[in-house]
Design a protein around this motif. Structure first.
Motif, mmCIF file in Angstrom:
data_model
loop_
_atom_site.group_PDB
_atom_site.id
_atom_site.type_symbol
_atom_site.label_atom_id
_atom_site.label_comp_id
_atom_site.label_asym_id
_atom_site.label_seq_id
_atom_site.Cartn_x
_atom_site.Cartn_y
_atom_site.Cartn_z
ATOM 1 N N UNK A 83 -46.532 107.003 37.493
ATOM 2 C CA UNK A 83 -45.851 107.456 38.712
ATOM 3 C C UNK A 83 -44.343 107.315 38.562
ATOM 4 N N UNK A 84 -43.913 106.154 38.054
ATOM 5 C CA UNK A 84 -42.477 105.900 37.919
ATOM 6 C C UNK A 84 -41.840 106.801 36.868
ATOM 7 N N UNK A 85 -42.623 107.279 35.910
ATOM 8 C CA UNK A 85 -42.089 108.238 34.931
ATOM 9 C C UNK A 85 -41.659 109.519 35.630
ATOM 10 N N UNK A 86 -42.481 110.008 36.570
ATOM 11 C CA UNK A 86 -42.128 111.221 37.322
ATOM 12 C C UNK A 86 -40.961 110.964 38.266
ATOM 13 N N UNK A 87 -40.975 109.806 38.927
ATOM 14 C CA UNK A 87 -39.865 109.453 39.820
ATOM 15 C C UNK A 87 -38.572 109.366 39.035
ATOM 16 N N UNK A 88 -38.647 108.735 37.872
ATOM 17 C CA UNK A 88 -37.462 108.592 37.030
ATOM 18 C C UNK A 88 -36.914 109.952 36.617
ATOM 19 N N UNK A 89 -37.813 110.837 36.224
ATOM 20 C CA UNK A 89 -37.395 112.147 35.705
ATOM 21 C C UNK A 89 -36.677 112.967 36.773
ATOM 22 N N UNK A 90 -37.163 112.900 38.023
ATOM 23 C CA UNK A 90 -36.594 113.730 39.096
ATOM 24 C C UNK A 90 -35.484 112.994 39.850
ATOM 25 N N UNK A 91 -35.817 111.820 40.384
ATOM 26 C CA UNK A 91 -34.881 111.116 41.266
ATOM 27 C C UNK A 91 -33.735 110.473 40.483
ATOM 28 N N UNK A 92 -34.055 109.839 39.365
ATOM 29 C CA UNK A 92 -33.051 109.072 38.637
ATOM 30 C C UNK A 92 -32.237 109.914 37.652
ATOM 31 N N UNK A 93 -32.876 110.896 37.031
ATOM 32 C CA UNK A 93 -32.185 111.639 35.983
ATOM 33 C C UNK A 93 -31.743 113.033 36.437
ATOM 34 N N UNK A 94 -32.668 113.952 36.584
ATOM 35 C CA UNK A 94 -32.317 115.367 36.704
ATOM 36 C C UNK A 94 -31.966 115.818 38.118
ATOM 37 N N UNK A 95 -32.517 115.171 39.135
ATOM 38 C CA UNK A 95 -32.321 115.638 40.494
ATOM 39 C C UNK A 95 -33.353 116.687 40.881
ATOM 40 N N UNK A 96 -33.263 117.171 42.111
ATOM 41 C CA UNK A 96 -34.225 118.135 42.650
ATOM 42 C C UNK A 96 -33.669 119.549 42.469
ATOM 43 N N UNK A 97 -34.301 120.375 41.634
ATOM 44 C CA UNK A 97 -33.821 121.752 41.455
ATOM 45 C C UNK A 97 -33.748 122.481 42.790
ATOM 46 N N UNK A 98 -32.684 123.244 42.964
ATOM 47 C CA UNK A 98 -32.495 123.980 44.205
ATOM 48 C C UNK A 98 -31.691 123.224 45.248
#
Length: 432
Positions: A19-34
């Protein structure tokens, strides 16, 4: 002992880690597209990406090289460089999620144990190993046992963050020492058991011109530290002026003469030598030919062994803290006639971490430093070092590991520069 100094073995929870891998990828690193590029959402760290890593450049050949070092019948110690705090674990977690998801990662005891019992439980479930200063035996023993099982163990061989992305600092021997112990244990059960020290390096580059945002952060630092700005100074000159004034304050605090016409590096070296002599005298150690790292190590040991000498403790701690802070601006700062946006940003983050202490904003910056603009993370994997086939000493292995990491960092910088990935300014620290 305080709970912060007590080692508790991690209890990895695979479901939480996924779960934290997905959170890390979006929230911590790349952000929310759009949303990450639209006002006001791009001002919200969780939507923009807390570390603001817009792109990850991780060639498949490098990824496969790292994957080949991990798995059953192998103990793998993954050793990334350490150019930036907070972003370090976020990028490291993204890397290990692709090669060995149950990798255990070393972290400071202040993070793992120092934020309360609930957060300690969370970090242990994420497979973080608490590094206890001066008492790492339990963490090492756990790391070796975990690595022998075929899972990775990640630790930063540079130790603390230096905020210098182009330079790999001298390495600590811990990964190699644990690797040799893992080899001994693994070979007892399997004559073909292998141990890899797998270095990883990453270089951050802004995706555009961020000078206005850097100037804004510089103005905050000037106000915070009460340093007057010369209106005609360029941004790099303002950084140099901040450091020059901070150095003058340290010279005055320790009753040292100040020659502000001399190059910064010369003044810094004079003060470091003088403070080193004083620290050596305070702990009864001949510091004349000792490296700074050894002097600081001796001072930490002296403080642990002489806790009852309160007045002397204060002086030793003050001297050691000042030396450690001063030497964080290394010779690399004045080595080149030009300086990049990224190096300016590193200077500002280092100053804020080391000197700014005015309130919650500065405290948050030390734990979660915010970049001034979107960045690309260029990740590369040097050739791993196979301890099962290495006949040299621990010192030789550490030197070889450093060579491979520095060569790869330098090559990555050249590669990014060739793609016009940097914006350059004259470097006011440069001195022939």
């Amino acid at each position: 002992m305080s709970r912060i100094d007590v080692f508790v073995a991690p209890r990895p929870n695979p479901a939480l880690i996924n779960i934290m891998t997905s959170v890390n990828r979006i929230v911590m690193l790349r952000g929310v597209p759009g949303l990450r590029d639209i006002l006001p959402f791009n001002r919200l760290a969780g939507l923009r990406g807390v570390a603001n890593i817009r792109h990850i450049d991780f060639p498949d050949a490098d990824l496969q090289r790292l994957r080949a070092s991990c798995g059953t019948g192998k103990a793998t110690f993954i050793t990334p460089n350490h150019p930036e705090f907070f972003t370090d674990w976020m990028i490291d977690k993204e890397i290990v999620s692709q090669v060995s998801p149950l990798t255990a990662s070393w972290a400071t005891n202040g993070v793992v144990n120092g934020l309360g019992r609930l957060m300690q439980k969370f970090w242990l479930a994420n497979n973080l190993i608490a590094q206890i200063p001066g008492n790492s035996a339990a963490a090492r023993e756990h790391s070796v046992a975990w690595a022998v099982k075929g899972h990775g163990v990640l630790l930063h061989p540079e130790g603390g963050v230096g905020w210098h992305g182009n330079v790999v600092a001298p390495l600590l021997p811990g990964a190699v020492e644990m690797g040799l112990e893992a080899l001994r244990q693994g070979r007892a059960a399997d004559p073909n058991f292998k141990v890899w020290i797998a270095p990883v390096v990453w270089k951050l580059a802004f995706t555009g011109n961020v000078e206005r945002a850097l100037a804004k952060e510089c103005a905050y630092v000037e106000r915070n530290l009460k340093i007057e700005r010369n209106p005609t100074d360029t941004l790099p000159q303002r950084i140099h002026q901040i450091y020059s004034m901070l150095l003058a304050r340290d010279e005055a605090a320790w009753a040292m003469p100040s020659d502000e016409s001399a190059p910064y590096a010369e003044r810094q070296q004079v003060l470091l030598l003088a403070l080193g002599r004083r620290l050596g005298e305070a702990i009864s150690f001949d510091a004349a030919d000792a490296p700074i790292a050894e002097l600081l190590r001796r001072s930490r040991r002296w403080q642990r062994e002489n806790a009852g000498d309160v007045e002397r403790q204060k002086r030793v701690r003050a001297l050691a803290d000042t030396i450690q802070r001063l030497q964080r601006v290394g010779s690399w700062a004045s080595a080149n006639p030009s300086i990049t946006q990224e190096e300016i940003a590193e200077h500002l983050k280092r100053i804020r971490n080391d000197y700014c202490r005015s309130g919650l904003r500065d405290t948050m910056n030390r734990f979660i430093p915010q970049p001034v603009g979107p960045r690309c993370a260029h990740i590369r994997v040097p050739d791993p070092l196979g301890l099962h086939a290495y006949a040299g000493s621990v010192e030789d292995a550490v030197a070889e590991l450093h060579r491979r990491m520095q060569e790869t960092v330098t090559g990555t910088v050249v590669e990014v520069e060739a793609g016009r990935g940097f914006i350059f300014h004259p470097n006011p620290f440069y001195h022939r």
